[in-house]
Design a protein around this motif. Structure first.
Motif, short mmCIF file in Angstrom:
data_model
loop_
_atom_site.label_atom_id
_atom_site.label_comp_id
_atom_site.label_asym_id
_atom_site.label_seq_id
_atom_site.Cartn_x
_atom_site.Cartn_y
_atom_site.Cartn_z
N UNK A 57 0.83 -1.21 0.00
CA UNK A 57 0.00 0.00 0.00
C UNK A 57 0.87 1.26 0.00
N UNK A 58 1.91 1.27 0.81
CA UNK A 58 2.80 2.43 0.88
C UNK A 58 3.59 2.61 -0.41
N UNK A 59 4.04 1.50 -1.00
CA UNK A 59 4.75 1.58 -2.29
C UNK A 59 3.83 2.14 -3.38
N UNK A 60 2.57 1.78 -3.34
CA UNK A 60 1.61 2.32 -4.31
C UNK A 60 1.46 3.83 -4.12
N UNK A 61 1.50 4.28 -2.87
CA UNK A 61 1.42 5.71 -2.60
C UNK A 61 2.65 6.43 -3.16
N UNK A 64 2.24 6.63 -6.86
CA UNK A 64 1.31 7.69 -7.23
C UNK A 64 2.00 9.05 -7.20
N UNK A 65 2.84 9.24 -6.20
CA UNK A 65 3.59 10.50 -6.09
C UNK A 65 4.51 10.67 -7.29
N UNK A 66 5.20 9.60 -7.68
CA UNK A 66 6.10 9.66 -8.83
C UNK A 66 5.32 9.94 -10.11
N UNK A 67 4.15 9.32 -10.26
CA UNK A 67 3.34 9.57 -11.45
C UNK A 67 2.87 11.02 -11.48
N UNK A 68 2.41 11.53 -10.34
CA UNK A 68 1.93 12.91 -10.27
C UNK A 68 3.05 13.89 -10.61
N UNK A 88 12.11 7.21 -14.59
CA UNK A 88 12.45 6.85 -13.21
C UNK A 88 11.32 6.05 -12.57
N UNK A 89 10.08 6.44 -12.85
CA UNK A 89 8.94 5.71 -12.32
C UNK A 89 8.97 4.26 -12.80
N UNK A 90 9.23 4.06 -14.09
CA UNK A 90 9.28 2.70 -14.64
C UNK A 90 10.42 1.89 -14.04
N UNK A 91 11.53 2.55 -13.78
CA UNK A 91 12.67 1.86 -13.17
C UNK A 91 12.37 1.46 -11.73
N UNK A 92 11.73 2.36 -10.99
CA UNK A 92 11.46 2.11 -9.57
C UNK A 92 10.22 1.24 -9.33
N UNK A 93 9.25 1.29 -10.25
CA UNK A 93 7.99 0.56 -10.07
C UNK A 93 7.61 -0.17 -11.36
N UNK A 94 8.40 -1.14 -11.76
CA UNK A 94 8.12 -1.84 -13.03
C UNK A 94 6.82 -2.64 -13.00
N UNK A 95 6.31 -2.94 -11.82
CA UNK A 95 5.08 -3.72 -11.71
C UNK A 95 3.84 -2.82 -11.66
N UNK A 96 4.00 -1.54 -11.90
CA UNK A 96 2.91 -0.58 -11.82
C UNK A 96 1.74 -0.96 -12.74
N UNK A 97 0.53 -0.79 -12.26
CA UNK A 97 -0.63 -1.04 -13.13
C UNK A 97 -0.79 0.05 -14.20
N UNK A 98 -0.05 1.15 -14.06
CA UNK A 98 -0.15 2.26 -15.01
C UNK A 98 0.96 2.26 -16.05
#
Length: 170
Positions: A57-61, A64-68, A88-98
């Motif tokens: 949940x915290x990683x998703x938050x 979201x901050x990185x996407x914003x 950077x978002x893709x590097x840090x959160x490759x499993x992102x639903x976005x």
């Protein structure tokens, strides 16, 4: 004897302090770190599953901050910064639903960067835009944004040819 409870409550306190994704996320980062330490120290605890859920949940938050952040750069027409931020978002959160949307915004921002560049940099940036569009289409050939990305890629290819021809004639 209460070490396990104390470690969990310390992490959970930081979780409770974690604000909306629009604000500073140092409490979220501290909570993730403390939950991870808790899981490592007490791997057989009944609270491990809950810790992992709260970490997600915290990683998703944070995501979201990185996407914003990337979206803000894009909205402000700071396309180079938007591309870097989304990368950077893709590097840090490759499993992102976005991921598909992020890759779409990267391709679009790289094209808009090329469009708004000085003539000397346009050809190179159009080439980068073509590469970003091709990468997108390889990953999402029938995706939500595929039709628009094909149009952008075609425009980038034409723009690159026009600029090269113009530079060659001068």
């Amino acid at each position: 004897p209460l070490r396990e409870d104390a470690a969990y409550m310390s992490a959970y306190s930081n979780y409770q302090l974690a604000p909306s994704f629009r604000l500073d996320q140092s409490a979220s980062e501290s909570a993730i770190e403390e939950f991870q330490i808790f899981v490592n120290l007490f791997p057989t605890s009944s609270k491990v599953a809950q810790c992992n859920q709260l970490i997600d949940e915290l990683r998703r938050k944070l995501e979201q901050k990185a996407f914003a952040e990337g979206q803000l750069y894009y909205d402000l027409r700071q396309y180079q910064s938007a591309v870097i931020s989304f990368d950077n978002l893709l590097r840090d959160y490759p499993e992102s639903p976005d991921v598909e949307r992020v890759r779409y915004l990267i391709a679009k921002a790289s094209f808009l960067l090329a469009e708004n560049s000085v003539v000397e940099k346009k050809a190179e940036r159009y080439g980068e835009s073509v590469t970003r569009c091709t990468d997108f289409l390889e990953k999402y050939p029938s995706g939500k944004y595929a039709k628009e990305i094909k149009v952008i890629r075609k425009e980038a290819e034409i723009g690159q040819k026009v600029v090269r021809k113009k530079l060659k004639n001068t």
